[in-house]
Design a protein around this motif. Structure first.
Motif, PDB file in Angstrom:
ATOM      1  N   PRO A   4       0.827  -1.212   0.000  1.00 33.80           N
ATOM      2  CA  PRO A   4       0.000   0.000   0.000  1.00 33.80           C
ATOM      3  C   PRO A   4       0.860   1.259   0.000  1.00 33.80           C
ATOM      4  CG  PRO A   4      -0.473  -1.382   1.933  1.00 33.80           C
ATOM      5  CD  PRO A   4       0.656  -2.009   1.192  1.00 33.80           C
ATOM      6  N   GLN A   5       0.370   2.277  -0.677  1.00 37.17           N
ATOM      7  CA  GLN A   5       1.039   3.577  -0.681  1.00 37.17           C
ATOM      8  C   GLN A   5       0.659   4.308   0.607  1.00 37.17           C
ATOM      9  OE1 GLN A   5      -0.037   5.990  -4.037  1.00 37.17           O
ATOM     10  NE2 GLN A   5       0.892   7.819  -3.186  1.00 37.17           N
ATOM     11  N   VAL A   7      -0.290   7.442   2.811  1.00 41.14           N
ATOM     12  CA  VAL A   7      -0.901   8.761   2.651  1.00 41.14           C
ATOM     13  C   VAL A   7      -0.906   9.416   4.023  1.00 41.14           C
ATOM     14  CG1 VAL A   7      -2.972  10.044   2.021  1.00 41.14           C
ATOM     15  CG2 VAL A   7      -2.340   7.990   0.723  1.00 41.14           C
ATOM     16  N   ALA A  23      -6.584  10.911  -0.430  1.00 38.60           N
ATOM     17  CA  ALA A  23      -5.714   9.973  -1.147  1.00 38.60           C
ATOM     18  C   ALA A  23      -5.954  10.007  -2.659  1.00 38.60           C
ATOM     19  CB  ALA A  23      -5.929   8.557  -0.615  1.00 38.60           C
ATOM     20  N   VAL A  68      -4.136   1.929   0.042  1.00 36.82           N
ATOM     21  CA  VAL A  68      -3.407   3.044   0.631  1.00 36.82           C
ATOM     22  C   VAL A  68      -3.427   2.873   2.141  1.00 36.82           C
ATOM     23  CG1 VAL A  68      -3.731   4.716  -1.239  1.00 36.82           C
ATOM     24  CG2 VAL A  68      -5.464   4.507   0.527  1.00 36.82           C
TER      25      VAL A  68
END
Length: 72
Positions: A4-5, A7, A23, A68
């Motif tokens: 996951p990115q 944020v 996000a 995210v």
């Protein structure tokens, strides 16, 4: 599935609807209401239908195959 990115959020927690917008996963609050109501959003692997769900650091939100993670 890719990791996951992260944020980042400013405060201790953030509501799910706000986080989706932050996000850049949705365009507007109305979009948040729709995708959440349709069961398209999961938090930590479980379907979430409450737009006001409080998210905290480490929570992972997924929509449409994109993940995210809430970070500080």
């Amino acid at each position: 599935m890719p990791a996951p990115q992260d944020v980042p959020i400013r405060d201790e927690s953030i509501r799910l609807g706000q986080f989706l917008k932050l996000a850049n996963l949705i365009e507007s609050g109305a979009d948040a209401k729709a995708v959440i109501a349709d069961g398209l959003v999961s938090v930590n692997g479980e379907e979430e239908v409450r737009r006001g769900r409080q998210l905290h650091e480490g929570d992972v939100v997924e929509i449409g195959g994109i993940s995210v993670r809430v970070s500080r």
